[in-house]
Design an enzyme around this catalytic site. Structure first.
Site, mmCIF file in Angstrom:
data_model
loop_
_atom_site.group_PDB
_atom_site.id
_atom_site.type_symbol
_atom_site.label_atom_id
_atom_site.label_comp_id
_atom_site.label_asym_id
_atom_site.label_seq_id
_atom_site.Cartn_x
_atom_site.Cartn_y
_atom_site.Cartn_z
ATOM 1 N N SER A 105 0.847 -1.182 0.000
ATOM 2 C CA SER A 105 0.000 0.000 0.000
ATOM 3 C C SER A 105 0.885 1.234 0.000
ATOM 4 C CB SER A 105 -0.909 0.002 1.234
ATOM 5 O OG SER A 105 -1.496 1.268 1.428
ATOM 6 N N LYS A 110 0.194 -3.111 5.292
ATOM 7 C CA LYS A 110 -0.796 -3.904 4.571
ATOM 8 C C LYS A 110 -0.158 -4.862 3.565
ATOM 9 C CE LYS A 110 -4.598 -2.354 2.970
ATOM 10 N NZ LYS A 110 -5.462 -1.591 2.060
ATOM 11 N N ASN A 136 -1.953 -6.684 0.524
ATOM 12 C CA ASN A 136 -3.227 -6.809 -0.165
ATOM 13 C C ASN A 136 -3.321 -8.107 -0.973
ATOM 14 O OD1 ASN A 136 -4.141 -4.246 0.721
ATOM 15 N ND2 ASN A 136 -2.919 -3.255 -0.862
ATOM 16 N N ARG A 148 -22.697 -8.450 -44.492
ATOM 17 C CA ARG A 148 -21.634 -8.056 -43.554
ATOM 18 C C ARG A 148 -22.164 -6.873 -42.770
ATOM 19 N NH1 ARG A 148 -17.762 -7.909 -46.755
ATOM 20 N NH2 ARG A 148 -17.363 -10.125 -46.390
#
Length: 393
Positions: free
Chosen positions: A270, A276, A278, A309
């Site tokens: 982080s 942290k 994650n 087409r």
């Protein structure tokens, strides 16, 4: 400046699905078409096929051609012809009997096939890891959750078996996919091919040869504005990503600090909170799973093509199908990495179960043990059969 993944975690692996890969696939189609004509007309066109050089193509000129013509093949074919003529080779068989849609559709079939094949390899890796985990934790108790609330006792093995069933279903979806070649000429009738060979049915011969040389399916027809083959592949890709998204969602929830039933090795950092770690693989899978349904919707909308087409609808299909293939490959690779670094916290699961209420809804231990054995054994057997190329309901 082209996109190179700065803000694209859900599709971090662009291998085989970027513009260069699509261009290479289009040249592969033109090369195989030359060889197919050589077989049908009994001509030696190997030197022409070998001479086509994708590395020497001017990407900027091709991009300008797309802006001018709305398709890449109009600018591509003259450059490829120039390569042949510059080498003293005849170029009159290049692109013979084909139209732009034949080349683009077939190239995207090649790109999709290879991306889903790579995804399948990653899914098998994930499944093998989850099978071991399910077997090891078949008698490790936990509280199951229903509508975001405690329900009744289950096991960590049953949880892993559920994830394994999702992986098995993703593999089954990929194995069901059919990748057809496209060859119909200007309006899908194949008349140019028939006229060149001087006989009716030559277009069918060329299409069959082309399919065989590229490892694609011969659908026995042109499908220029019958787009269900593309929609079917898009649905397979979305199915795979959805199955993996369910696993990622469980992992994100259960690895929260306040739950902690799941632990993940590694993790992303982080910028504001150095402590942290994650759940980056689960985040990437979730990003892909959120995006995939909208892409499937685009392909489904484009399937209502008209005329011989479609104007605009066919064009909208290209990037959505390619993006789905990329998301499938990327999410599957992330899932393999996620599974390899995943562990269950048995003690934490037991503690949460002990606090769960009401106690009266907990099944008998022997009954739960037998149910867990049955569920895990079935999931492992089903995955094993699917991974080995078999089928199992």
């Amino acid at each position: 400046m082209t996109d190179w993944g700065l803000i694209d975690p859900g599709a971090a692996d662009a291998t085989g699905t970027d513009d260069d890969a699509v261009l290479a696939a289009m040249v592969d189609v033109e090369r195989a078409l030359l060889r197919a004509w050589g077989s049908v007309l009994d001509e030696f066109l190997g030197p022409q096929a070998d001479r086509l050089d994708v590395a020497a193509l001017d990407r900027e000129a091709l991009r300008d051609g797309v802006a001018r013509d709305a398709v890449p093949v109009v600018a591509l074919v003259p450059v490829l012809r120039a390569q042949l003529e510059g080498a003293g080779l005849t170029a009159d068989r290049l692109h013979l009997g084909a139209t732009s849609q034949d080349i683009v559709d077939t190239a995207l079939m090649l790109v999709s096939r290879d991306a889903l094949a790579a995804a399948r390899g990653s899914l098998v890796e994930s499944g093998r890891t989850l099978a071991v985990l399910a077997d090891a934790e078949r008698q490790s108790p936990r509280i199951a959750r229903s509508l975001a609330r405690h329900a009744e006792a289950s096991t960590l093995g049953v949880l892993a078996a559920g994830w394994l069933d999702g992986v098995g279903s993703a593999i089954a979806a990929i194995d069901s996919a059919v990748f057809p070649v496209q060859f119909g000429g200007a309006v899908g009738t194949g008349t140019a091919a028939d006229a060149t060979a001087g006989r009716a049915g030559a277009a069918d011969e060329v299409r069959g040869e082309l399919a065989g040389r590229l490892g694609l399916t011969d659908p026995g027809r042109a499908w220029h504005t019958e787009r269900t083959p593309v929609l079917a592949i898009a649905a397979v890709a979305a199915t795979v990503v959805a199955a993996l998204g369910r696993i990622a969602g469980d992992v994100i929830l259960l690895s929260r600090e306040e739950l902690g039933e799941v632990q993940l090795s590694g993790g992303g950092g982080s910028s504001a909170m150095p402590h942290k770690r994650n759940p980056v693989d689960a985040v990437a899978i979730t990003a892909a799973a959120v995006e995939a349904p909208a892409l499937l919707q685009v392909v489904a909308s484009a399937a209502i093509a008209g005329d011989e087409r479609s104007a605009g609808r066919w064009h909208a299909e290209w990037t959505s199908l390619r993006r789905l293939a990329r998301l499938t490959r990327s999410a599957s690779a992330s899932a393999s990495h996620l599974a390899a670094g995943l562990e269950f916290e048995r003690d934490r699961a037991v503690a949460i179960l002990a606090d769960a209420r009401p106690a009266g809804e907990r099944p008998d231990r022997d009954v739960l043990a037998a149910a867990s054995d049955r569920i895990v054994d079935h999931a492992v057997a089903r995955f094993t059969a699917l991974a080995e190329g078999g089928t199992r309901p």
